[in-house]
Design an enzyme around this catalytic site. Structure first.
Site, PDB file in Angstrom:
ATOM      1  N   GLU A  56     -35.421  13.091  10.512  1.00 36.97           N
ATOM      2  CA  GLU A  56     -36.874  12.958  10.522  1.00 36.97           C
ATOM      3  C   GLU A  56     -37.511  14.032  11.405  1.00 36.97           C
ATOM      4  O   GLU A  56     -38.584  14.558  11.088  1.00 36.97           O
ATOM      5  CB  GLU A  56     -37.291  11.571  11.062  1.00 36.97           C
ATOM      6  CG  GLU A  56     -36.828  10.395  10.214  1.00 36.97           C
ATOM      7  CD  GLU A  56     -35.467   9.860  10.646  1.00 36.97           C
ATOM      8  OE1 GLU A  56     -34.584  10.672  11.004  1.00 36.97           O
ATOM      9  OE2 GLU A  56     -35.277   8.637  10.623  1.00 36.97           O
ATOM     10  N   ALA A 157      -1.551  13.497  -4.412  1.00 35.83           N
ATOM     11  CA  ALA A 157      -1.431  14.400  -5.558  1.00 35.83           C
ATOM     12  C   ALA A 157      -0.141  14.042  -6.273  1.00 35.83           C
ATOM     13  O   ALA A 157       0.930  14.012  -5.650  1.00 35.83           O
ATOM     14  CB  ALA A 157      -1.384  15.848  -5.073  1.00 35.83           C
ATOM     15  N   LEU A 298       3.512   5.442   4.604  1.00 32.89           N
ATOM     16  CA  LEU A 298       2.384   5.114   5.475  1.00 32.89           C
ATOM     17  C   LEU A 298       1.205   4.596   4.644  1.00 32.89           C
ATOM     18  O   LEU A 298       0.530   3.641   5.046  1.00 32.89           O
ATOM     19  CB  LEU A 298       1.963   6.347   6.288  1.00 32.89           C
ATOM     20  CG  LEU A 298       0.928   6.060   7.376  1.00 32.89           C
ATOM     21  CD1 LEU A 298       1.495   5.116   8.434  1.00 32.89           C
ATOM     22  CD2 LEU A 298       0.438   7.345   8.028  1.00 32.89           C
ATOM     23  N   ALA A 299       0.982   5.179   3.467  1.00 33.91           N
ATOM     24  CA  ALA A 299      -0.106   4.698   2.615  1.00 33.91           C
ATOM     25  C   ALA A 299       0.128   3.232   2.238  1.00 33.91           C
ATOM     26  O   ALA A 299      -0.818   2.429   2.202  1.00 33.91           O
ATOM     27  CB  ALA A 299      -0.235   5.572   1.365  1.00 33.91           C
TER      28      ALA A 299
HETATM   29  N1  NAP Z   1       1.973  14.647  -3.158  1.00 28.48           N
HETATM   30  C1  NAP Z   1       1.351  14.061  -2.149  1.00 28.48           C
HETATM   31  O1  NAP Z   1       0.180  13.688  -2.248  1.00 28.48           O
HETATM   32  C2  NAP Z   1       2.093  13.871  -0.875  1.00 28.48           C
HETATM   33  C3  NAP Z   1       1.360  13.584   0.291  1.00 28.48           C
HETATM   34  C4  NAP Z   1       2.063  13.365   1.461  1.00 28.48           C
HETATM   35  C5  NAP Z   1       3.439  13.421   1.453  1.00 28.48           C
HETATM   36  N2  NAP Z   1       4.110  13.728   0.316  1.00 28.48           N
HETATM   37  C6  NAP Z   1       5.565  13.750   0.287  1.00 28.48           C
HETATM   38  O2  NAP Z   1       6.005  12.471   0.702  1.00 28.48           O
HETATM   39  C7  NAP Z   1       7.253  12.584   1.335  1.00 28.48           C
HETATM   40  C8  NAP Z   1       7.196  11.865   2.660  1.00 28.48           C
HETATM   41  O3  NAP Z   1       6.795  10.540   2.442  1.00 28.48           O
HETATM   42  P1  NAP Z   1       7.384   9.348   3.283  1.00 28.48           P
HETATM   43  O4  NAP Z   1       6.924   8.105   2.616  1.00 28.48           O
HETATM   44  O5  NAP Z   1       8.805   9.575   3.498  1.00 28.48           O
HETATM   45  O6  NAP Z   1       6.704   9.562   4.697  1.00 28.48           O
HETATM   46  P2  NAP Z   1       5.292   9.172   5.350  1.00 28.48           P
HETATM   47  O7  NAP Z   1       4.611   8.080   4.632  1.00 28.48           O
HETATM   48  O8  NAP Z   1       4.561  10.438   5.620  1.00 28.48           O
HETATM   49  O9  NAP Z   1       5.786   8.657   6.752  1.00 28.48           O
HETATM   50  C9  NAP Z   1       6.482   7.441   6.803  1.00 28.48           C
HETATM   51  C10 NAP Z   1       6.894   7.178   8.209  1.00 28.48           C
HETATM   52  O10 NAP Z   1       5.746   6.928   8.995  1.00 28.48           O
HETATM   53  C11 NAP Z   1       6.149   6.178  10.128  1.00 28.48           C
HETATM   54  N3  NAP Z   1       5.251   5.073  10.346  1.00 28.48           N
HETATM   55  C12 NAP Z   1       4.561   4.837  11.471  1.00 28.48           C
HETATM   56  N4  NAP Z   1       3.880   3.705  11.386  1.00 28.48           N
HETATM   57  C13 NAP Z   1       4.128   3.184  10.167  1.00 28.48           C
HETATM   58  C14 NAP Z   1       3.709   1.991   9.524  1.00 28.48           C
HETATM   59  N5  NAP Z   1       2.896   1.108  10.084  1.00 28.48           N
HETATM   60  N6  NAP Z   1       4.184   1.765   8.295  1.00 28.48           N
HETATM   61  C15 NAP Z   1       5.010   2.620   7.692  1.00 28.48           C
HETATM   62  N7  NAP Z   1       5.439   3.767   8.254  1.00 28.48           N
HETATM   63  C16 NAP Z   1       5.003   4.050   9.501  1.00 28.48           C
HETATM   64  C17 NAP Z   1       7.549   5.636   9.815  1.00 28.48           C
HETATM   65  O11 NAP Z   1       8.511   6.393  10.539  1.00 28.48           O
HETATM   66  P3  NAP Z   1       8.665   6.227  12.122  1.00 28.48           P
HETATM   67  O12 NAP Z   1       8.274   4.811  12.422  1.00 28.48           O
HETATM   68  O13 NAP Z   1      10.056   6.547  12.383  1.00 28.48           O
HETATM   69  O14 NAP Z   1       7.712   7.221  12.709  1.00 28.48           O
HETATM   70  C18 NAP Z   1       7.732   5.952   8.346  1.00 28.48           C
HETATM   71  O15 NAP Z   1       9.051   6.191   7.981  1.00 28.48           O
HETATM   72  C19 NAP Z   1       7.522  14.063   1.476  1.00 28.48           C
HETATM   73  O16 NAP Z   1       8.400  14.454   0.447  1.00 28.48           O
HETATM   74  C20 NAP Z   1       6.176  14.702   1.276  1.00 28.48           C
HETATM   75  O17 NAP Z   1       6.269  15.984   0.735  1.00 28.48           O
HETATM   76  C21 NAP Z   1       3.469  13.951  -0.838  1.00 28.48           C
END
Ligand code: NAP
Length: 366
Positions: A56, A157, A298-299
């Site tokens: 504003e 993605a 994590l998602a």
């Molecule tokens: N194409 C896409 O959009 C995209 C995006 C992102 C990643 N990626 C791919 O995804 C793969 C990695 O995925 P990811 O599922 O293994 O890893 P992530 O979701 O990135 O990380 C998972 C880790 O986060 C930690 N974490 C901390 N708090 C958590 C909670 N409350 N719940 C769950 N996990 C928690 C855990 O490990 P700690 O507890 O040991 O820390 C868990 O193993 C890679 O290959 C990457 O290239 C692709």
């Protein structure tokens, strides 16, 4: 009754407000258009950054004397309190504005009451014009005020068959350069970008905004319970933007810069850190919107916690047939518990398809 001129002016105010996305937190984005007494454009403006003038004030400065007897169109109820800047309701009164049309009421208890102040001074104040459009434009801030946590947009993605990486964990690049550029826009509009330790280990992502002039860099956050995934020299620790590594209360994080460590409780059930505690800590630091960039584990935890407000999926016309799915376990084991979404937009981005969806009405207010 609202005229075509009213609608045009408010729509312009909503467009202006969007220019502030990513740089106004902990404040909302707001746009304002002022028409003079004869209905001609006199001034416009938007809130550009926290601590700076409100929309504003920018519009009143641009309008000068022409605001007298005119109408102000504002996307959010003019504020009533003196924070870092003076109350906008008072500024509108002093400028002699005769009518104020605002789209959405201010839910912030400290700032609300602007419309009453205007009416008490004899200014006509009307609420609700294009309220849905204005609400959508300000969804992040409104959600954060209503729920006391940042708004979360989960972006992924994937291939057409829903894989986010190949069986050998390679994932660069599933989607096109156009889609990747679009993700930088999402980063620029967010206050923080969050990834899990699995993604940090696999990709060593930098997580900053590239290719958008003037963008405010978001806070980069890695959720790394045991402090084992982010090592000195990791790209996320470069000096282009602030970074937080969220670790467990008892993790050995001596190798990380002290100011970058955020200590959090572990999740009460399941692996990792407590998602609501993470969001509360970010909210406490002024973060109002989070771009969750994965990965699928994590998602899944965010979905299970009921803390995903919007999903943006980039689907590439690519097939892999094996490899992780976009979303891992989200605590859903039977079809009746499936999280159903409403698609709000589908757009072609280069060769890819971008789908935007929000949880259905049953989950709103979660
Ligand atoms: N194409 C896409 O959009 C995209 C995006 C992102 C990643 N990626 C791919 O995804 C793969 C990695 O995925 P990811 O599922 O293994 O890893 P992530 O979701 O990135 O990380 C998972 C880790 O986060 C930690 N974490 C901390 N708090 C958590 C909670 N409350 N719940 C769950 N996990 C928690 C855990 O490990 P700690 O507890 O040991 O820390 C868990 O193993 C890679 O290959 C990457 O290239 C692709």
């Amino acid at each position: 009754m609202d005229t075509a001129a009213d609608i045009t002016a408010m729509r312009r105010a909503i467009t202006l407000a969007a220019r502030g996305l990513g740089s106004t937190s902990p404040n909302p984005v707001v746009g304002c258009v002022i028409l003079d007494a004869a209905g001609r454009p006199a001034g416009e403006g938007f809130h550009q950054r926290a601590g700076g003038p409100h929309a504003e004030i920018h519009a009143l400065r641009a309008a000068g004397d022409r605001a007298r007897g005119g109408t102000a169109y504002v996307t959010l109820e003019p504020c009533n309190h003196t924070g870092r800047t003076g109350p906008c309701a008072q500024a509108l009164i002093e400028a002699g504005v005769a009518r104020v049309v605002y789209a959405v009421g201010d839910p912030n208890p400290q700032a609300t009451g602007g419309a009453d102040t205007l009416r008490a001074a004899g200014v006509k104040a009307e609420q609700g014009l294009l309220a849905d459009e204005a609400e959508t434009g300000n969804a992040a801030w409104l959600t954060s005020v209503r729920l006391g946590r940042p708004y979360v947009l989960w972006k992924y993605a994937a291939t057409l068959d829903g894989r986010i990486a190949a069986a050998d964990a390679t994932s660069r690049w599933i989607t096109s350069p156009e889609s990747r550029a679009d993700v930088h826009r999402l980063r620029a509009e967010a206050d923080a970008v969050v990834v899990g330790s699995g993604t940090a280990r696999a990709d060593d992502p930098q997580l900053g905004v590239r290719g958008i002039e003037g963008a405010v860099q978001p806070l980069r956050v890695v959720v790394d319970t045991g402090a084992g995934a982010v090592r000195p020299g990791a790209r996320v620790l470069d000096d282009t933007a602030p970074t937080l590594i969220a670790v467990a209360d008892d993790a050995d994080a001596r190798h990380l810069p002290e100011g970058a460590v955020l200590r959090l409780p572990r999740a009460a059930t399941g692996p990792g850190l407590d998602v609501p505690a993470l969001l509360a800590a970010l909210h406490g630091r002024g973060i109002r919107s989070v771009l969750l960039e994965g990965g699928p584990t994590l998602a899944g935890a965010f979905v299970a916690a009921g803390t995903v407000d919007k999903v943006v999926g980039y689907l590439a016309p690519v097939l892999l047939g094996a490899g992780p799915a976009a979303l891992a376990d989200a605590g859903i084991s039977t079809i009746t518990d499936a999280l159903r979404l409403d698609v709000t937009e589908t757009v072609r981005i280069g060769p890819d398809l971008r789908i935007t969806a929000v949880p259905g009405p049953a989950r709103k207010g979660n």
